[in-house]
Design an enzyme around this catalytic site. Structure first.
Site, PDB file in Angstrom:
ATOM      1  N   VAL A 136      38.797  17.480   3.481  1.00 30.99           N
ATOM      2  CA  VAL A 136      37.861  16.950   2.495  1.00 30.99           C
ATOM      3  C   VAL A 136      36.456  17.333   2.941  1.00 30.99           C
ATOM      4  O   VAL A 136      36.071  17.071   4.079  1.00 30.99           O
ATOM      5  CB  VAL A 136      37.997  15.417   2.406  1.00 30.99           C
ATOM      6  CG1 VAL A 136      36.942  14.815   1.496  1.00 30.99           C
ATOM      7  CG2 VAL A 136      39.401  15.035   1.936  1.00 30.99           C
ATOM      8  N   CYS A 137      35.684  17.964   2.066  1.00 35.78           N
ATOM      9  CA  CYS A 137      34.339  18.420   2.420  1.00 35.78           C
ATOM     10  C   CYS A 137      33.424  17.233   2.728  1.00 35.78           C
ATOM     11  O   CYS A 137      33.269  16.325   1.905  1.00 35.78           O
ATOM     12  CB  CYS A 137      33.728  19.224   1.286  1.00 35.78           C
ATOM     13  SG  CYS A 137      31.965  19.503   1.529  1.00 35.78           S
ATOM     14  N   ILE A 138      32.794  17.277   3.892  1.00 38.08           N
ATOM     15  CA  ILE A 138      31.992  16.119   4.331  1.00 38.08           C
ATOM     16  C   ILE A 138      30.781  15.875   3.429  1.00 38.08           C
ATOM     17  O   ILE A 138      30.505  14.733   3.043  1.00 38.08           O
ATOM     18  CB  ILE A 138      31.572  16.245   5.811  1.00 38.08           C
ATOM     19  CG1 ILE A 138      30.893  14.961   6.289  1.00 38.08           C
ATOM     20  CG2 ILE A 138      30.690  17.459   6.064  1.00 38.08           C
ATOM     21  CD1 ILE A 138      30.804  14.828   7.786  1.00 38.08           C
TER      22      ILE A 138
END
Lengths: 130, 134
Positions: A77-79
């Protein structure tokens, strides 16, 4: 063949996460490898363990968690996108002074570098989104 | 590290949705990976490069100046589709000027924006290893 997958739409509003799930299952069944799925834009919302769909509906988050457990697929999941939308893991919640975290089992939060790396290391990159 | 040809395809207007901004974030991070990077602008994506953007009225960040900084990260290929511009009543003059210094040509200043036809855009896409569309 090594296939990387990007999901860039959120669950339930859009079919992207469902279609990607079916695609990944079919690709693995055909003998391909899907080492990583990258969740970006609203796609990060697939990774919250606090979603509670009605019992007679599919559970998109659970589908992915089970797929990751079965095949070792790395669900990233992209931070940056996740922080905007309130998807946090324990470390990030602590660091940002929030009183809870909500990342689902099988998912992990990491940077956009993981997306670029996936593009370099796979034979094909497939995006599910608008 | 393997060097691949990465194309970031921008098809959406800069504001109203977050796709354009989050695409730019990928381009900036990706620049650190020393890949062969190109950007494509088509459909409403051509509005991302228009000059004189002012977002005060909608209360969101105007990120258009960031495009001018990409040359410093060796991101110097901006392919803009001519037909998409024309269909929206735009021409090259409506776009901001984006320059880079060409180290292979004694650091001569050159334009990053290249206006190409729809047919040429298809060729650009066919030539890539990785296409990320936002």
């Amino acid at each position: 063949m090594k296939i990387g997958v990007v999901i860039s739409e959120g669950p339930y509003t859009h079919q992207a996460a469902d279609t990607a799930y079916r695609f990944v299952k079919a690709a693995i069944a055909k003998g391909h490898e899907v080492p990583r799925v990258f969740f970006y834009h609203d796609g990060v919302n697939v990774g919250t363990r606090l979603s509670v769909p009605p019992q007679d509906e599919r559970n998109i988050q659970k589908n992915w968690t089970e797929l990751a457990a079965e095949h070792g697929t790395d669900l990233v999941v992209c931070i940056a996108a996740a922080q905007r939308r309130g998807v946090l893991d324990e470390n990030e919640a602590k660091r940002q002074g929030k009183d809870a975290d909500n990342i689902a089992e099988g998912f992990r939060i990491s940077g956009l570098g993981q997306l670029i790396e996936m593009g370099i290391q796979t034979d094909r990159l497939v995006t599910f989104g608008d | 590290m393997t060097t691949k040809k990465f194309l970031y395809v921008n098809r959406k207007a800069p504001y109203g949705t977050i796709y354009a901004l989050e695409s730019l974030e990928v381009v900036l991070i990706g620049a650190a990976f020393e890949q062969d990077v190109s950007l494509a602008f088509l459909d409403d994506g051509v509005f991302q490069l228009t000059r004189g953007q002012n977002t005060e009225g909608i209360g969101v960040k105007n990120f258009s100046p960031t495009f001018r900084a990409l040359g410093d990260y060796d991101v110097t290929k901006f392919f803009v589709e001519k037909e998409s511009l024309e269909e929206r009543g735009l021409s090259e003059d409506d776009l901001q000027q984006i320059m880079y210094e060409d180290e292979d040509d004694d650091w001569a200043e050159k334009p990053s924006i290249r206006i190409i036809s729809r047919a040429e855009m298809a060729d650009v896409m066919a030539d890539q290893d990785v296409v990320l569309s936002f």
